[in-house]
Structures are given as structure tokens and as C-alpha cells.
Write a protein that holds these residues in place. Structure first.
Motif, PDB file in Angstrom:
ATOM      1  N   ILE A 136       8.144  27.774  -4.142  1.00 30.85           N
ATOM      2  CA  ILE A 136       7.329  26.877  -5.455  1.00 30.85           C
ATOM      3  C   ILE A 136       6.227  26.800  -5.567  1.00 30.85           C
ATOM      4  O   ILE A 136       4.958  27.267  -6.322  1.00 30.85           O
ATOM      5  CB  ILE A 136       8.425  25.834  -5.939  1.00 30.85           C
ATOM      6  N   CYS A 137       5.305  26.391  -4.395  1.00 28.49           N
ATOM      7  CA  CYS A 137       3.850  26.275  -4.400  1.00 28.49           C
ATOM      8  C   CYS A 137       3.670  27.585  -3.858  1.00 28.49           C
ATOM      9  O   CYS A 137       2.087  27.768  -4.182  1.00 28.49           O
ATOM     10  CB  CYS A 137       4.213  25.357  -3.271  1.00 28.49           C
ATOM     11  N   LEU A 138       4.377  28.587  -3.084  1.00 22.03           N
ATOM     12  CA  LEU A 138       4.102  29.996  -3.374  1.00 22.03           C
ATOM     13  C   LEU A 138       3.387  30.417  -4.174  1.00 22.03           C
ATOM     14  O   LEU A 138       2.219  31.232  -4.385  1.00 22.03           O
ATOM     15  CB  LEU A 138       4.963  30.327  -1.937  1.00 22.03           C
ATOM     16  N   LEU A 139       4.692  30.718  -5.139  1.00 18.58           N
ATOM     17  CA  LEU A 139       4.252  31.191  -6.049  1.00 18.58           C
ATOM     18  C   LEU A 139       3.940  30.526  -7.074  1.00 18.58           C
ATOM     19  O   LEU A 139       2.763  31.370  -7.898  1.00 18.58           O
ATOM     20  CB  LEU A 139       5.472  30.969  -7.162  1.00 18.58           C
ATOM     21  N   CYS A 140       3.375  29.678  -7.271  1.00 20.09           N
ATOM     22  CA  CYS A 140       1.991  28.811  -8.019  1.00 20.09           C
ATOM     23  C   CYS A 140       0.980  28.799  -7.600  1.00 20.09           C
ATOM     24  O   CYS A 140      -0.129  29.789  -8.348  1.00 20.09           O
ATOM     25  CB  CYS A 140       2.340  27.292  -8.151  1.00 20.09           C
ATOM     26  N   LYS A 141       0.823  29.328  -6.358  1.00 19.44           N
ATOM     27  CA  LYS A 141      -0.402  29.688  -5.653  1.00 19.44           C
ATOM     28  C   LYS A 141      -1.199  31.416  -5.573  1.00 19.44           C
ATOM     29  O   LYS A 141      -1.785  31.925  -5.369  1.00 19.44           O
ATOM     30  CB  LYS A 141      -0.726  29.185  -4.835  1.00 19.44           C
ATOM     31  N   GLY A 142       0.667  32.306  -6.277  1.00 18.04           N
ATOM     32  CA  GLY A 142      -0.118  33.412  -6.268  1.00 18.04           C
ATOM     33  C   GLY A 142       0.301  34.021  -4.542  1.00 18.04           C
ATOM     34  O   GLY A 142      -0.266  34.966  -3.457  1.00 18.04           O
ATOM     35  N   GLY A 143       1.171  32.993  -3.454  1.00 16.24           N
ATOM     36  CA  GLY A 143       1.222  33.781  -1.681  1.00 16.24           C
ATOM     37  C   GLY A 143      -0.384  33.167  -1.915  1.00 16.24           C
ATOM     38  O   GLY A 143       0.102  33.164   0.213  1.00 16.24           O
TER      39      GLY A 143
END
Length: 143
Positions: A136-143
């Protein structure tokens, strides 16, 4: 390099999650290799300050101490996974992952209790929630 390291980390976390669900054990060999990889990544390509990396690892050490004090209510494997993630991510990103993981764990616990599938004394494996929090953190930061 960052995208490759995120893909490797996600793959390792998914594998550890499957093992945690199936066996309620997290393989120490994978954790050791992952810890070495996280340390090497930080040395070669890391953007985190050494203090943030050490503080992130320190959070994992705190989880290990809590596991010891509670008779492993929080497993040692979970503490080591958190410590390795702390080395890899640094303290601030690790805290974001942990916030997501604890939120998802609370929701899952409420659903299980409301559906009368579990009693209050049963436990849920934590590594899948760490994995979900990381993704989720990766997706929210755009990778």
C-alpha cells in the motif's frame, strides 16, 4: 535500481507471508539473506541517513524485546522482519508500513470477531499485514 529493490522486497515479503500463514514460522535463512541484502542496498544505493537506518532497525529490536517480554505473543520472526524492513526503509517509511499493517490487522481482527470465527485468545499471522502495508505504501507513493 529502486524499482528492482522494491520488487525483490515485495517478493520476499510475499514468500514470508505464505510461510507465516502455512506454518506460523518465518524461515531464518531468508531473514538473514534479506537483512544482508538490505544492509548492502543501504551501503551502495540507499538514500536513508545512517541514523534513520539505525532507528528503523531499532524499531525491530523493540518488537523483539516485546516478543520476549510477552512470551512470543509477537513472534521473533515478525520482529526480525520489522528490523530488516527498518534497515531497508529507514524509520519514517517503516512507521508508515507499520501504521498500515496495524490498521489492516485491526480491521481483520474485528471482522473475525464479529463473524465469530475467532475468539479473543486466537492470533493472526502478522507478516501478511506487513506485506500489505508495504505494498500500500508503494502504491500510494507511486513506487
Amino acid at each position: 535500481m529502486e524499482e528492482i529493490s522494491h520488487a525483490i522486497c515485495t517478493g520476499i515479503l510475499v514468500y514470508l507471508s505464505v510461510e507465516d500463514v502455512r506454518k506460523r514460522k518465518i524461515p531464518l535463512v531468508i531473514l538473514t539473506v534479506g537483512g544482508c541484502m538490505a544492509f548492502i542496498y543501504q551501503l551502495m544505493w540507499g538514500t536513508e541517513d545512517i541514523r534513520e537506518t539505525a532507528a528503523g532497525a531499532g524499531i525491530g529490536v523493540c518488537f523483539l524485546v516485546v516478543g520476549w517480554l510477552t512470551g512470543e505473543k509477537i513472534g521473533y520472526g515478525d520482529g526480525i522482519v520489522i528490523m530488516v524492513l527498518g534497515i531497508y526503509l529507514g524509520i519514517w517509511k517503516l512507521l508508515e508500513v507499520l501504521a498500515g499493517a496495524f490498521f489492516l490487522l485491526a480491521v481483520a481482527g474485528m471482522i473475525c470477531l464479529a463473524g465469530k470465527r475467532f475468539s479473543r485468545k486466537q492470533t493472526l499471522p502478522f507478516c501478511p499485514f506487513l506485506t500489505a502495508g508495504y505494498v500500500i505504501c508503494l502504491l500510494c507513493k507511486g513506487g
